[in-house]
Design an enzyme around this catalytic site. Structure first.
Site, PDB file in Angstrom:
ATOM      1  N   CYS A  12     -33.224  54.075 -58.044  1.00 42.70           N
ATOM      2  CA  CYS A  12     -34.110  54.258 -56.972  1.00 42.70           C
ATOM      3  C   CYS A  12     -33.765  55.052 -55.778  1.00 42.70           C
ATOM      4  CB  CYS A  12     -34.641  52.732 -56.838  1.00 42.70           C
ATOM      5  SG  CYS A  12     -33.714  51.996 -55.316  1.00 42.70           S
TER       6      CYS A  12
ATOM      7  N   GLU B 221     -27.183  48.929 -59.110  1.00 44.48           N
ATOM      8  CA  GLU B 221     -26.448  49.964 -58.407  1.00 44.48           C
ATOM      9  C   GLU B 221     -26.051  49.364 -57.195  1.00 44.48           C
ATOM     10  OE1 GLU B 221     -29.633  50.300 -59.777  1.00 44.48           O
ATOM     11  OE2 GLU B 221     -29.754  52.268 -60.068  1.00 44.48           O
TER      12      GLU B 221
ATOM     13  N   CYS C 146     -30.880  46.103 -56.329  1.00 40.50           N
ATOM     14  CA  CYS C 146     -30.515  46.693 -57.527  1.00 40.50           C
ATOM     15  C   CYS C 146     -29.357  46.453 -58.175  1.00 40.50           C
ATOM     16  CB  CYS C 146     -30.930  48.136 -57.346  1.00 40.50           C
ATOM     17  SG  CYS C 146     -32.679  48.501 -56.960  1.00 40.50           S
TER      18      CYS C 146
ATOM     19  N   CYS D  82     -30.974  53.105 -53.650  1.00 43.29           N
ATOM     20  CA  CYS D  82     -29.788  53.161 -54.242  1.00 43.29           C
ATOM     21  C   CYS D  82     -29.116  54.773 -54.020  1.00 43.29           C
ATOM     22  CB  CYS D  82     -29.673  52.575 -55.562  1.00 43.29           C
ATOM     23  SG  CYS D  82     -30.001  51.021 -55.802  1.00 43.29           S
TER      24      CYS D  82
END
Ligand code: THU
Length: 140
Positions: A93, A58, A56, A96
């Site tokens: 998510c 992040e 991801c 993260c």
């Protein structure tokens, strides 16, 4: 965090979104992580043909910072949406959020999500991840 830095984070996240490598989902995400020393680390999602190795936006930003020796953070901006479509608020998510709680104070760390430079909101990490399992739990 000043409004100016807030806006800078939003702009940086939108800019990094353009670098997303998302040929499988076509859902592009950009992030901008503000370190306590003032440095901003950008990140994008990086997908993979085998799917599970995908990362991801992040976590890309967090791992960039930590690998540079930076481990204290104030805020992260996250913007996502399908390529060519309108942006929708992209909440981080669960994985993260867990990475965030490893490094960030849940009551201080701010998560910025929204749809444009003029339309976004701030949430604390505590709001996003109540009842977390953090490094505190492993203290003895
Ligand atoms: N994704 C992120 O990069 N950040 C989020 O907060 C949600 C999901 C990515 C993972 C995958 O590459 C794509 O968006 C669709 O799930």
């Amino acid at each position: 965090m000043t409004k100016e830095i807030e806006k800078q984070l939003v702009r940086t996240a939108l800019e990094y979104r353009k670098r997303a490598y998302a040929p499988y989902s076509n859902y592009k995400v950009g992030a901008a992580l503000l370190a306590k020393n003032g440095t901003i680390y950008g990140g994008c999602n990086v997908e993979n043909a085998a799917y599970t190795p995908s990362n991801c936006a992040e976590r890309t930003a967090f791992f960039k910072a930590v690998s540079e020796g930076v481990k204290e953070f104030d805020a992260i901006a996250i913007f996502g949406g399908y390529d060519g479509g309108e942006l929708k608020p992209c909440a981080p998510c669960g994985v993260c959020r867990q990475v965030m709680i490893e490094f960030c104070d849940p009551d201080e760390f701010q998560i910025i999500i929204g749809t444009s430079e003029d339309n976004y909101e701030l949430h604390t990490l505590r709001e996003m991840l109540p009842f977390s399992f953090s490094p505190k739990e492993l203290e003895r």
